[in-house]
Design a protein around this motif. Structure first.
Motif, short mmCIF file in Angstrom:
data_model
loop_
_atom_site.label_atom_id
_atom_site.label_comp_id
_atom_site.label_asym_id
_atom_site.label_seq_id
_atom_site.Cartn_x
_atom_site.Cartn_y
_atom_site.Cartn_z
N THR A 169 7.57 6.50 -0.98
CA THR A 169 6.68 7.56 -1.42
C THR A 169 6.55 8.65 -0.37
O THR A 169 6.52 9.85 -0.70
CB THR A 169 5.29 6.97 -1.76
N LEU A 170 6.46 8.27 0.89
CA LEU A 170 6.38 9.27 1.96
C LEU A 170 7.61 10.16 1.98
O LEU A 170 7.52 11.38 2.16
CB LEU A 170 6.20 8.57 3.32
N PHE A 171 8.78 9.58 1.77
CA PHE A 171 10.00 10.40 1.67
C PHE A 171 9.92 11.34 0.49
O PHE A 171 10.30 12.51 0.59
CB PHE A 171 11.23 9.50 1.57
N ALA A 172 9.43 10.85 -0.64
CA ALA A 172 9.31 11.70 -1.84
C ALA A 172 8.37 12.87 -1.62
O ALA A 172 8.51 13.92 -2.25
CB ALA A 172 8.85 10.86 -3.02
N LEU A 173 7.41 12.69 -0.72
CA LEU A 173 6.46 13.76 -0.40
C LEU A 173 7.01 14.73 0.65
O LEU A 173 6.32 15.67 1.05
CB LEU A 173 5.15 13.14 0.11
N GLY A 174 8.23 14.50 1.10
CA GLY A 174 8.83 15.38 2.10
C GLY A 174 8.41 15.05 3.52
O GLY A 174 8.47 15.92 4.40
N LEU A 223 8.26 -3.53 -11.24
CA LEU A 223 7.00 -4.07 -11.72
C LEU A 223 5.95 -4.24 -10.64
O LEU A 223 4.76 -4.40 -10.96
CB LEU A 223 7.26 -5.42 -12.40
N SER A 224 6.35 -4.21 -9.37
CA SER A 224 5.37 -4.46 -8.31
C SER A 224 5.24 -3.33 -7.30
O SER A 224 4.27 -3.30 -6.55
CB SER A 224 5.72 -5.76 -7.56
N TRP A 225 6.21 -2.42 -7.27
CA TRP A 225 6.12 -1.32 -6.30
C TRP A 225 5.23 -0.22 -6.87
O TRP A 225 5.36 0.17 -8.03
CB TRP A 225 7.51 -0.75 -6.01
N TYR A 226 4.33 0.25 -6.02
CA TYR A 226 3.47 1.36 -6.42
C TYR A 226 3.92 2.63 -5.72
O TYR A 226 4.94 2.65 -5.06
CB TYR A 226 2.00 1.02 -6.11
N GLY A 227 3.15 3.71 -5.92
CA GLY A 227 3.61 5.01 -5.41
C GLY A 227 4.62 5.62 -6.38
O GLY A 227 4.56 5.41 -7.58
N VAL A 228 5.58 6.36 -5.86
CA VAL A 228 6.50 7.08 -6.74
C VAL A 228 7.39 6.15 -7.55
O VAL A 228 7.83 6.51 -8.64
CB VAL A 228 7.37 8.09 -5.95
N ARG A 229 7.67 4.95 -7.03
CA ARG A 229 8.50 4.02 -7.81
C ARG A 229 7.85 3.65 -9.14
O ARG A 229 8.52 3.32 -10.12
CB ARG A 229 8.79 2.76 -6.99
N ALA A 230 6.53 3.73 -9.19
CA ALA A 230 5.81 3.37 -10.41
C ALA A 230 6.11 4.34 -11.55
O ALA A 230 5.92 4.00 -12.72
CB ALA A 230 4.31 3.33 -10.15
N ILE A 231 6.58 5.54 -11.24
CA ILE A 231 6.96 6.48 -12.31
C ILE A 231 8.14 5.90 -13.09
O ILE A 231 8.11 5.78 -14.32
CB ILE A 231 7.30 7.86 -11.73
N ALA A 232 9.18 5.51 -12.37
CA ALA A 232 10.31 4.84 -13.02
C ALA A 232 9.89 3.49 -13.58
O ALA A 232 10.42 3.03 -14.60
CB ALA A 232 11.47 4.68 -12.04
#
Length: 282
Positions: A42-47, A256-265
């Motif tokens: 998620t931190l990477f996705a936020l730049g 199914l268990s990762w939160y943050g940006v992975r939860a979108i997928a």
């Protein structure tokens, strides 16, 4: 586990207030130690890739970028020499993944712990906004949070009427599952997949795969993590429990268990599970 915030911490500045109730000053130039795999992604996705100065050995996404960040240990135990060498100002942690004494030791070194504890899919929007707010990436966080929330609204509106009872396995020797008071169970509940509950009501119970337990579920889900279940484990289960062989299914634990940006997928993945279940019932 990290001690929770007192009740009634209120809605003040939610983008800067973490799960412990600590309100953080914005730190756009922070040197970040990311100790949660899904939050590293998620931190990477936020730049914020250039701000990350250390990660765990389990932080594997985004694969090409994360390889450039040095590991400082695992989610449960750190190499303090490597931590000190990285000179972090902040550390991102999670209640379920990192022990409380780790947060305390980091704070004692003058490293600011930013503590997270998403318990349900709906917590992902605030989580993304928290990381964006604390580390000065509000503009990047907001569209990601809204994208997740729009997808969550859509899948919630389409929740099936028919319930499916599932046993979600996360470990072998001993067998372990997830209780209803977990992020995974609440994610599965979006599609009316109700997680098996141990008599003790534990969040992560040890279980015996007996006929009475298996008779009580429609599906036995073998997660790809934290234990790396494979087709070989499904074959062994089917051989040991032929009456329940058709119930066994591999599922993607990250989705199914990762939160943050992975939860979108993850929401798209969950919807696909629901669609396949509906098709099998026709």
């Amino acid at each position: 586990m990290i001690t929770p915030a007192p009740a009634g911490q209120g809605p003040a500045a939610p983008q800067l207030t973490d799960w412990t109730g600590t309100r953080h000053a914005p730190a756009p130039d922070a040197r970040i130690l990311s100790l949660v795999p899904s939050l590293t992604e998620t931190l990477f996705a936020l730049g914020l890739g250039d701000n990350i100065v250390g990660r765990t050995a389990f932080c594997i996404h985004p694969a090409e970028k994360v390889k450039t960040i040095k590991s400082v240990g695992g989610t449960k135990q750190l190499n303090w020499r490597k931590v000190d060498a990285a000179r972090p100002t902040h550390a991102v942690l999670n209640v379920d993944e990192n022990p409380k004494d780790m947060a305390d030791d980091l704070a004692a070194r003058g490293i600011v712990p930013v503590v997270t504890h998403p318990l349900a899919p709906a917590d992902n929007g605030p989580l993304i906004r928290l990381l964006g707010g604390v580390f000065g990436r509000e503009a990047a966080a907001e569209p990601l949070a809204r994208r997740f929330e729009d997808a969550l609204s859509a899948i919630t509106a389409a929740r099936p009427d028919t319930e499916t009872r599932v046993l979600y396995l996360i470990w072998k020797a001993p067998w372990m599952s997830v209780g209803p008071d977990t992020y995974i169970a609440r994610t599965l509940d979006l599609i009316a997949w109700r997680s098996w509950t141990s008599p003790e009501g534990a969040r992560y119970p040890e279980i015996d795969l007996t006929d009475p337990v298996l008779d009580d579920v429609d599906r036995v889900l073998f997660s790809s993590e934290p234990f790396p279940f494979t087709d070989d484990h499904l074959a062994a289960f089917r051989a040991d429990h032929p009456r329940h062989a058709a119930k066994a299914q591999l599922v993607d634990g990250e989705m199914l268990s990762w939160y943050g940006v992975r939860a979108i997928a993850g929401l798209s993945y969950v919807k696909a599970l629901a669609d396949r279940t509906a098709a099998s019932r026709r």
